[in-house]
Design an enzyme around this catalytic site. Structure first.
Site, PDB file in Angstrom:
ATOM      1  N   GLY A   9       0.877  -1.053   0.080  1.00 19.43           N
ATOM      2  CA  GLY A   9       0.307  -0.088  -0.095  1.00 19.43           C
ATOM      3  C   GLY A   9       0.791   1.319   0.118  1.00 19.43           C
ATOM      4  O   GLY A   9       0.576   2.255   0.498  1.00 19.43           O
ATOM      5  N   GLY A  12      -0.190   5.034  -1.156  1.00 16.94           N
ATOM      6  CA  GLY A  12      -1.233   5.580  -0.168  1.00 16.94           C
ATOM      7  C   GLY A  12      -0.998   7.026   0.498  1.00 16.94           C
ATOM      8  O   GLY A  12       0.471   7.010   0.451  1.00 16.94           O
ATOM      9  N   LEU A  14      -0.362   7.291   3.723  1.00 16.81           N
ATOM     10  CA  LEU A  14       0.691   7.387   4.583  1.00 16.81           C
ATOM     11  C   LEU A  14       1.942   6.773   3.915  1.00 16.81           C
ATOM     12  O   LEU A  14       3.151   7.077   4.119  1.00 16.81           O
ATOM     13  CB  LEU A  14       0.552   6.352   5.708  1.00 16.81           C
ATOM     14  CG  LEU A  14       1.435   5.852   6.815  1.00 16.81           C
ATOM     15  CD1 LEU A  14       2.063   7.029   7.631  1.00 16.81           C
ATOM     16  CD2 LEU A  14       0.861   5.050   7.852  1.00 16.81           C
ATOM     17  N   ASP A  50      -0.658  -7.320  -5.445  1.00 14.96           N
ATOM     18  CA  ASP A  50      -1.941  -7.309  -4.555  1.00 14.96           C
ATOM     19  C   ASP A  50      -1.852  -8.126  -3.504  1.00 14.96           C
ATOM     20  O   ASP A  50      -1.890  -9.491  -3.805  1.00 14.96           O
ATOM     21  CB  ASP A  50      -2.942  -7.754  -5.747  1.00 14.96           C
ATOM     22  CG  ASP A  50      -4.501  -7.906  -5.283  1.00 14.96           C
ATOM     23  OD1 ASP A  50      -4.499  -7.926  -3.960  1.00 14.96           O
ATOM     24  OD2 ASP A  50      -5.321  -7.852  -5.807  1.00 14.96           O
ATOM     25  N   TYR A 140     -14.355  -1.576   8.345  1.00 14.18           N
ATOM     26  CA  TYR A 140     -12.992  -1.292   8.430  1.00 14.18           C
ATOM     27  C   TYR A 140     -12.464  -1.461   9.983  1.00 14.18           C
ATOM     28  O   TYR A 140     -11.513  -1.864  10.158  1.00 14.18           O
ATOM     29  CB  TYR A 140     -12.759   0.223   8.097  1.00 14.18           C
ATOM     30  CG  TYR A 140     -11.510   0.795   8.551  1.00 14.18           C
ATOM     31  CD1 TYR A 140     -10.256   0.518   7.720  1.00 14.18           C
ATOM     32  CD2 TYR A 140     -11.136   1.835   9.332  1.00 14.18           C
ATOM     33  CE1 TYR A 140      -9.147   1.137   7.909  1.00 14.18           C
ATOM     34  CE2 TYR A 140      -9.905   2.585   9.565  1.00 14.18           C
ATOM     35  CZ  TYR A 140      -9.013   2.021   8.843  1.00 14.18           C
ATOM     36  OH  TYR A 140      -7.835   2.721   9.263  1.00 14.18           O
ATOM     37  N   LYS A 144      -9.889  -3.857  11.536  1.00 11.21           N
ATOM     38  CA  LYS A 144      -8.497  -3.479  12.424  1.00 11.21           C
ATOM     39  C   LYS A 144      -8.694  -4.165  13.658  1.00 11.21           C
ATOM     40  O   LYS A 144      -7.505  -4.668  14.275  1.00 11.21           O
ATOM     41  CB  LYS A 144      -8.557  -2.042  12.600  1.00 11.21           C
ATOM     42  CG  LYS A 144      -8.232  -1.331  11.259  1.00 11.21           C
ATOM     43  CD  LYS A 144      -7.041  -1.594  10.621  1.00 11.21           C
ATOM     44  CE  LYS A 144      -6.457  -0.753   9.266  1.00 11.21           C
ATOM     45  NZ  LYS A 144      -5.300  -1.089   8.872  1.00 11.21           N
TER      46      LYS A 144
END
Ligand code: NAD
Ligand code: SER
Length: 316
Positions: A9, A12, A14, A50, A140, A144
């Site tokens: 990722g 993104g 961050l 991915d 989400y 998490k």
């Protein structure tokens, strides 16, 4: 190559900044940025990956002899609510692939970003303690909270050194956020600097925990560098930056742009935000690895405005 670091990722909000910080610290040749699509914003090594594809993940780990993974790839809170089952499937599958591929292929350390989204109505909304009951309100947040426990499970069962932070909303000038409930706090600075009106999707009094990008990146590096025995919490550490509402950030911006116009049009993200903490306690992070934020709201506002003014001046 050996002892290399893989970031998932990496394109993104961050990942863009954390990748550069890791490259600076460990050398371009030791950091492998990866994401679903190629990126032109990196010097150094980039792999299309991915993370829901475990064979491809293992191929990259073996090719570069990866020893650490910063697993950032995820679907965030607001986007996640548009397709909750897909969010759960992607977020959980990606994490379990990372944990299992790490165990099998002798990766030493994994970083897993969690979120204030793990908290729901059972947690105190002000000064939320690290060990509050978790009853998340989004898909989400569910992913998490489950992910934190899977990290702890792999640590205790297999000795995999999984470390995690519960980030507040991250505010930075370098990159754009990717579909979270705290995204307004980035976009508002862009609109102010472009001298355009801003429509806020949260109401003006919705206070949320936030953190400046530099603090978030520094916290991540400090956590990952701390001695293994210091890491007492194997679910995830709360880290506080500061807390503010849209009204407070608007006041802060108007010190520089007194004419800045804002309207409030709360949407479905208001329901999410109103169940999240207003502020969180991070004494465990301070105790175990000396965490301390450095950015106040006024320092964030000044830095965001200065950097974005420079950025937009370059385009003109
Ligand atoms: P982002 O949405 O900006 O970036 C996520 C990246 O993951 C995207 O580039 C996307 O292409 C990639 N991705 C999605 N599915 C993927 C897959 N199957 N395989 C590979 N890549 C995939 O998110 P961000 O703000 O950079 O957040 C990074 C991490 O930090 C996330 O796990 C997020 O939950 C966590 N976090 C972020 C914040 C915040 O305010 N930004 C707060 C708390 C936690
Ligand atoms: N900032 C993130 C979001 O709003 C929190 O994890 O989704």
């Amino acid at each position: 190559m050996s002892h290399s670091i893989l970031i998932t990722g990496a394109n993104g909000q961050l990942g863009t900044v954390l990748t550069q910080a890791l490259q600076l610290k460990y050398g371009l040749e030791n950091v492998i940025a990866s994401d679903l699509h190629p990126s032109k914003s990196y010097e150094g090594i980039f792999e299309v990956l991915d993370v829901t594809n475990v064979e491809r993940l293992e191929q990259v780990i073996l090719q570069y002899e990866v020893k650490q993974i910063y697993h950032l790839a995820a679907i965030l809170s607001a986007n996640g609510e548009k397709n909750p089952l897909r969010t759960w499937e992607v977020n959980m599958k990606a994490l379990l692939n990372v944990l299992e591929a790490s165990r099998i292929n002798h990766v030493d350390k994994v970083f897993y970003p969690s979120s204030i989204a793990v908290f729901g109505e059972s947690a105190p909304q002000t000064n939320t303690p690290n060990d509050s009951l978790l009853d998340p309100v989004t898909s989400y947040g569910l992913s998490k909270a489950a992910g934190e426990n899977w990290g702890k499970y792999y640590f205790h069962k297999y000795g995999l050194d999984v470390r995690s932070l519960r980030y507040p909303g991250i505010i930075g000038h370098q990159s754009n956020p990717g579909g979270g409930t705290t995204d307004y706090a980035v976009e508002i600075f862009h609109k102010a600097v472009k001298q355009q009106p801003f429509t806020c999707f949260l109401d003006e009094e919705t206070t949320l925990p936030m953190i400046f990008m530099d603090d978030a990146v520094r916290a991540t590096l400090e956590l990952m560098e701390a001695p293994r025995e210091n890491i007492k919490i194997r679910t995830s550490y709360n880290i506080a930056g500061i807390s503010f509402s849209p009204a407070q950030v608007v006041d802060s911006i108007r010190e520089k742009y007194p004419e800045f116009k804002v309207e409030y049009a709360p949407d479905y993200r208001q329901d999410i935000a109103s169940k999240w903490p207003k502020s969180i306690l991070d004494k465990e992070a301070h105790r175990d690895w000396s965490w301390k934020p450095r950015y106040s709201l006024s320092k964030i506002t000044k830095t965001m405005i200065d950097k974005l003014e420079n950025k937009y001046a370059m385009y003109n």
